[in-house]
Every structure is written in structure tokens, then in C-alpha cells.
Design a protein around this motif. Sequence first.
Motif, mmCIF file in Angstrom:
data_model
loop_
_atom_site.group_PDB
_atom_site.id
_atom_site.type_symbol
_atom_site.label_atom_id
_atom_site.label_comp_id
_atom_site.label_asym_id
_atom_site.label_seq_id
_atom_site.Cartn_x
_atom_site.Cartn_y
_atom_site.Cartn_z
ATOM 1 N N TRP A 104 46.113 2.416 -46.803
ATOM 2 C CA TRP A 104 46.734 2.025 -45.523
ATOM 3 C C TRP A 104 48.228 2.289 -45.545
ATOM 4 O O TRP A 104 48.851 2.426 -46.607
ATOM 5 N N TRP A 129 50.899 0.553 -44.831
ATOM 6 C CA TRP A 129 51.960 -0.462 -44.930
ATOM 7 C C TRP A 129 52.828 -0.364 -46.180
ATOM 8 O O TRP A 129 53.843 -1.068 -46.282
ATOM 9 N N ASN A 153 44.667 0.338 -52.938
ATOM 10 C CA ASN A 153 44.156 -0.671 -52.030
ATOM 11 C C ASN A 153 43.231 -0.001 -51.021
ATOM 12 O O ASN A 153 43.642 0.923 -50.300
ATOM 13 N N GLU A 154 41.977 -0.428 -51.042
ATOM 14 C CA GLU A 154 40.972 -0.018 -50.059
ATOM 15 C C GLU A 154 40.838 1.494 -49.847
ATOM 16 O O GLU A 154 40.849 1.987 -48.691
ATOM 17 N N TRP A 190 35.930 -8.652 -44.090
ATOM 18 C CA TRP A 190 36.854 -8.755 -42.958
ATOM 19 C C TRP A 190 36.114 -8.846 -41.619
ATOM 20 O O TRP A 190 36.060 -7.868 -40.849
ATOM 21 N N ASN A 193 38.187 -7.808 -38.383
ATOM 22 C CA ASN A 193 38.536 -6.381 -38.406
ATOM 23 C C ASN A 193 37.312 -5.510 -38.126
ATOM 24 O O ASN A 193 37.429 -4.433 -37.558
ATOM 25 N N GLU A 211 39.190 -9.587 -51.585
ATOM 26 C CA GLU A 211 39.876 -9.859 -50.317
ATOM 27 C C GLU A 211 38.871 -10.488 -49.376
ATOM 28 O O GLU A 211 37.738 -10.006 -49.267
ATOM 29 N N TRP A 227 42.718 -13.551 -49.082
ATOM 30 C CA TRP A 227 43.839 -12.800 -48.497
ATOM 31 C C TRP A 227 44.390 -13.635 -47.369
ATOM 32 O O TRP A 227 43.692 -13.845 -46.380
ATOM 33 N N PRO A 266 50.991 -7.857 -44.481
ATOM 34 C CA PRO A 266 51.953 -6.778 -44.689
ATOM 35 C C PRO A 266 52.497 -6.282 -43.345
ATOM 36 O O PRO A 266 51.997 -6.668 -42.285
ATOM 37 N N GLN A 301 52.138 -3.978 -41.402
ATOM 38 C CA GLN A 301 51.336 -3.301 -40.364
ATOM 39 C C GLN A 301 50.635 -4.314 -39.465
ATOM 40 O O GLN A 301 49.943 -3.938 -38.516
ATOM 41 N N GLU A 302 50.809 -5.598 -39.794
ATOM 42 C CA GLU A 302 50.143 -6.640 -39.019
ATOM 43 C C GLU A 302 51.110 -7.785 -38.736
ATOM 44 O O GLU A 302 52.128 -7.920 -39.419
ATOM 45 N N TYR A 361 46.639 -13.542 -41.252
ATOM 46 C CA TYR A 361 45.676 -14.020 -42.251
ATOM 47 C C TYR A 361 46.333 -14.804 -43.397
ATOM 48 O O TYR A 361 45.645 -15.176 -44.346
#
Length: 446
Positions: free
Chosen positions: A143, A145, A222-223, A293, A296, A338, A384, A409, A411-412, A417
Motif C-alpha cells: 500500500w 502509505w 505489508n499485505e 477486514w 474494507n 491484523e 490493528w 497510517p 492513507q486513512e 481503526y
Amino acid sequence: MKYKPGFAAALLALTAWGGAHAAAVATRPDAFVAVKGMQFVRHGQPYYIAGTNLWYGGYLGAATSVGQRARLLEELDRMKALGINNLRVLAVSEKTAMKSAVSPATTAAPGQYDEDLLKGLDFLLAEMAKRDMTAVLYLNNFWQWSGGMTQYLSWFTGSPAHDPNVSKDYERYMAENARFYTNAAAQDEYRRVIAHIVKRVNTVTGKSYREDPVIMSWQLANEPRPGNSRATPAEKAAYVKWIAGTARYIRSLDARHMVSTGSEGLAGSSEDAQLFLDAHRTPDIAYLTYHLWPTNWGWFDPKRPQETWAGMMDKTRRYLSVHIDYAKQLGKPIVLEEFGLNRDGGAFDRASPTQVRDRFYGEVFGLVQERAAAGDPVAGWNFWAWGGAGRAANADYWWRPGNDFVGDPPQEEQGLYSVFDSDASTLGLIRQSAQRLHGLTPRRLK
Ligand code: IFL
């Protein structure tokens, strides 16, 4: 309102003791978290993870104006008191023009590292070791961020980093980002960064990262995803190859530590179970990871909790269960590293209630505990994310450089959360669930 330092500030001066002392003490091999059978072990005992995500831990540890060392010490003490024994942390970030990414970054440009920020990671790890915590360090990000794969591609293709917060086109973003796995120049640079971090010597403790049991696992990213929701067979194959190759490379530098993927599970694997299994099959990947999530992924609407709760919980139970079954199939442990849900009504304000989130956390903790207690290959959880004493500074809840870091982070929205130090009911639940999980520890190893 910004975080204000308290008692820990006075203790800061005392923290320099660690250096020579820690380095002089020989490390017992069983101090490293390892896999035995389908469990984690440490010091000859089963080791369960009651953890959280603190992506910004290294940032707080910096001695520059970016850092908040006094806050970090207080946060670690608070977590320790709750029974939290594992933190999942961002190790490196890439400087980018994208607005929804954190700045500064540990890598300003290929080969240019911000030593002050990396010393922040040293400080974090030294303080975690004092509290007998372990860390999962991720070495990239799918991602935007933290710059991540899109910034690597920008460096080596010359095209601007694609910020999906701006384009609103995540399908395109994911498809483009998957080119990272096959871009030779980006891969070379990524490996140079990995080597730089893995071979680092901690400036606080004098210990080489490779010899430091405070690190539980190196994590590829990450992811990481193979592409978008319609990933092709070629993209999937490239992804599996990238995981196996990178994990092998890390193990060639450091055979003591475990390596993990950072995968979300099916949701990050184009819903392809075979792909998820293949990604975790290589012996250089020690355990499976998965994330959960519901909002999401469109399973839950925080504005319509009553209508969407039951369906969401059905999917949640199924998601948790099938992944534990995949772990069994591969004969490795699995970590739910997470999961999260919105505050009530989808609010960001930390004064708003968290009844629905608490209920969700309770269900997730309960299910994981049940399967762990039944002897399934469940190694634990990281919720998370830790927001602690961080505070959103802006009316729109978006982070800007210089603001406090929280669990969400850049980006949000800050508060989406995060679990704050004022979230008494959630923290109580976390403490209780951590205790229950640690209660499994004396169980004899098979
Ligand atoms: O902030 C997100 C983070 O990038 C992640 N998974 C989901 C989080 C919440 O949306 O790794």
C-alpha cells in the motif's frame, strides 16, 4: 491536540544503559522464537502472540523532531501492562511525492538512508527487549502509505508513483503494483535494502540485528498481493516465485530468524486458496499470516450495524476457520496479524463509543482462543492498531507531517481503526484476552 509527555520523559536519561551491557550477554539459541511442530516456541515453551500493530514504532524512537521517545516508553509500558508481547512494525519506508504517505522516509532515494530514523528503530528494539517483547519487521508495503512498491516502481520506471487515494482506482493500482515482483532493478534495490537492515548493528545495544532475539520475524511486505481481483496465472506464478526467492535470500543472510509473508490470506490472494497455500509452502516461510477486514471488504457497514452484523460474523467465522485449516494442511503455525473494525457509526472521534468494535474483538479473540486451546496451529493475534496517546490534530482527521502518529497510517483518517489509551472497554478486553492466551503457555510441547 498533540500528545503531551509525562513521567517517562524523566526516565529517558536512564535508557542509555543498554549498550555494552546487552551486547556482552551471550544469546541463548532458544531465545529466538522458532517453530516446533505447528507451534511457536521460545525458551523451550510454547509462545503465543498477544500483539498489536505499531507501524510507527521506529518513528517514535527517533531522537530527532520526528520522534517522541518519552511517548514511546509510556506506550510500551502501557502495552506491557496489558499483556501485549509482540509488535508488528514498519522497518523501512520510501520517500515519495504521494500525499497519503508518511514522511520523512527511511530511504530518501535508492541507497540513501536516513540514519536518524533507523536509529529510531534501534531504540524501539532496545526498549522492547527490556520489556521482553518481540517484533515482526516488515520490509516493504503493497500500500501507498509508506511509499512501498509503487515508489520502487516509480524509481525504476520513471513514472509517477500511483496514489490510489487520488485516482480512486484500486483495481488499477493493484495491477500496476504487481509489476514490482518482476521488475529486475526494483528487486535488486529491494534486496539491497533488505541486506542493509538485516545486517544492521543496533546503535543502542551494540547487537547485530541478526543476533537479536527481540526480532521474531522478518516480513517480506505489508499485505503483498499478486495483482488485482482478476490476477492472472502469470501474475500469481510471479508472486509465488517472489515470495520463495525473497524468503530464501533473507534466510541466506540470517538463518536464525523466521521469515513471513505479511499476506492477508484469501482476501489478498484473489480468493484463490491454492495460491495462498503455494505462497506459504516454501520451507523458508516459517508460518502463515492472515488479516481480517470486514468493512474494507464490504461485509459490514458501520452505519447499518444491525442489518449487517450477522452476515459479517458468519463470514468472519468462516474466514478465521478456513485459514486455520490451511495452516493445518501445511503443518505450520498461523498468526492473525491484523484485524479491526470501526468505532460505532463509523466515527473517528476517540470520544465516540466502541460497543460494536468491542463485540467484534470479543468474538475474534474467542474464536482464536478456542482453536488454540484445541491444539490447532494458532500462534496468536495482533489487533490493528495501537493509537495509544496519539491524537488526531486536524478537524478532517487526516495526518499531516508533524502531527502525532496513531495506528491509522496517512492513507486513512486518524481514528478509523486505532485503539486509543482512552478506549477503556477495548483495552480491558485486550488485557483479558491476552491473559487467556498466555494461560495456554504452560501446556507441554507435543
Ligand atoms: O491501514 C490499513 C493497512 O494498510 C493494512 N491493512 C488494513 C488497514 C486498515 O484499512 O495493512
